[in-house]
Design an enzyme around this catalytic site. Sequence first.
Site, PDB file in Angstrom:
ATOM      1  N   ILE A 121     -11.434   1.907   7.928  1.00 47.94           N
ATOM      2  CA  ILE A 121     -11.934   2.760   6.833  1.00 47.94           C
ATOM      3  C   ILE A 121     -12.194   1.919   5.583  1.00 47.94           C
ATOM      4  CG2 ILE A 121     -11.323   4.692   5.292  1.00 47.94           C
ATOM      5  CD1 ILE A 121     -10.037   6.055   7.742  1.00 47.94           C
ATOM      6  N   PHE A 175       0.829  -1.226   0.000  1.00 45.09           N
ATOM      7  CA  PHE A 175       0.000   0.000   0.000  1.00 45.09           C
ATOM      8  C   PHE A 175       0.860   1.272   0.000  1.00 45.09           C
ATOM      9  CE2 PHE A 175      -2.083   2.764   3.418  1.00 45.09           C
ATOM     10  CZ  PHE A 175      -2.838   3.505   2.525  1.00 45.09           C
ATOM     11  N   TYR A 191       2.674  -8.080  16.529  1.00 41.50           N
ATOM     12  CA  TYR A 191       3.109  -7.156  15.473  1.00 41.50           C
ATOM     13  C   TYR A 191       3.950  -6.019  16.064  1.00 41.50           C
ATOM     14  CZ  TYR A 191       2.645  -3.211  12.224  1.00 41.50           C
ATOM     15  OH  TYR A 191       2.895  -2.123  11.428  1.00 41.50           O
ATOM     16  N   PHE A 210     -17.142  -0.970  16.036  1.00 39.40           N
ATOM     17  CA  PHE A 210     -16.921  -1.630  17.329  1.00 39.40           C
ATOM     18  C   PHE A 210     -16.594  -0.549  18.351  1.00 39.40           C
ATOM     19  CE2 PHE A 210     -15.918  -4.769  14.069  1.00 39.40           C
ATOM     20  CZ  PHE A 210     -16.682  -5.844  14.498  1.00 39.40           C
TER      21      PHE A 210
END
Length: 293
Positions: free
Chosen positions: A177, A11, A139, A193
């Site tokens: 998004i 991305f 992560y 959420f």
Amino acid sequence: MKVIVTGANGFIGIHTIRSLLERGYKVTALDIKIEGLKEFSGNKNCEIKEMDIISENFKSLIRMGDKVLHLAAIAKFSTAKASPQRAVRVNVEGTLNIVQACIEKKAERLVYSSTGSVYSLTAPVPIREDAPREPTNIYGLTKKMAEDWIILHGNQLPYVILRYGYIFGKGKDWGAIGAFLRRLSNNQQPIVFGGNQTNDFVYVKDVVKANLLALESTYTNQAYNIGTGRATSIRDVCEYCIKASKSSLKMKLEPARVFDYPIFVYDISKARSLLRFEPEWNVLDGIADMVKE
Ligand SMILES: NC(=O)c1ccc[n+]([C@@H]2O[C@H](COP(=O)([O-])OP(=O)(O)OC[C@H]3O[C@@H](n4cnc5c(N)ncnc54)[C@H](O)[C@@H]3O)[C@@H](O)[C@H]2O)c1
């Protein structure tokens, strides 16, 4: 001036390479997957390499004085959680391989794409760069470990660490998004959420700008928060997506998830003053631009 971009097919990689080429840089675009790089294949200033960052051959790409923008990673929380060994191999050992190659071949600098996930969930807000780094997920842990390897070698290799906020833009169809816009385009209610938790949402065009500034800044061996310095609630973000999609649907509220930061917002004064980074996009305009494109 040549820039080697790892994770080129991702991305942020694709957006950044477009901008680097526009500004006259020569680019080596490296990724394990290269199908998204077709738009650059005819460009004489862009060399495309299908390669793993863990490869011994990585160093053959670097010439003295080159700059390296290291974006390649297992970049999703869920993938890192499902396969921690792979996350360590790519995010930590892969970064170490790059650091060692850069030192051996005398690269000019390494710019590293880190994350707000390195910070403690209880870091005081707005979060400054010197806040405790105590990641609470796999992560974030691998990204912090990579940062530490880079910092450890800082006397041999100039570096800039960029800790991005929550990036959104065309090409990122995952995350909140992406999910809101996808559901809206399928005429389904977007699901939120919680709703009140905030994040520092930063448009990819501003992140590209930060990457370019970091490649040229004289203030190396520093970490910088890259966001907008503004907290936006996920409920507001969802409203902006509904507005940008010109939809009449209403959001559907579900209980909050435990792993979300309750409040996340950056202090970006260090990036402002040293990198001269000034975000141009607010969340509403960024989402509208993303939908329009
Ligand atoms: N997108 C965000 O919101 C965000 C936020 C903070 C930090 N970051 C960081 O920014 C960087 C880029 O993120 P992105 O959103 O473009 O992710 P992405 O998943 O779209 O891109 C990552 C790229 O790395 C490549 N890659 C993975 N393993 C590789 C390997 N072993 N060798 C070579 N290439 C490999 C993938 O094929 C992919 O193209 C990552 O380091 C990520 O941790 C992203």
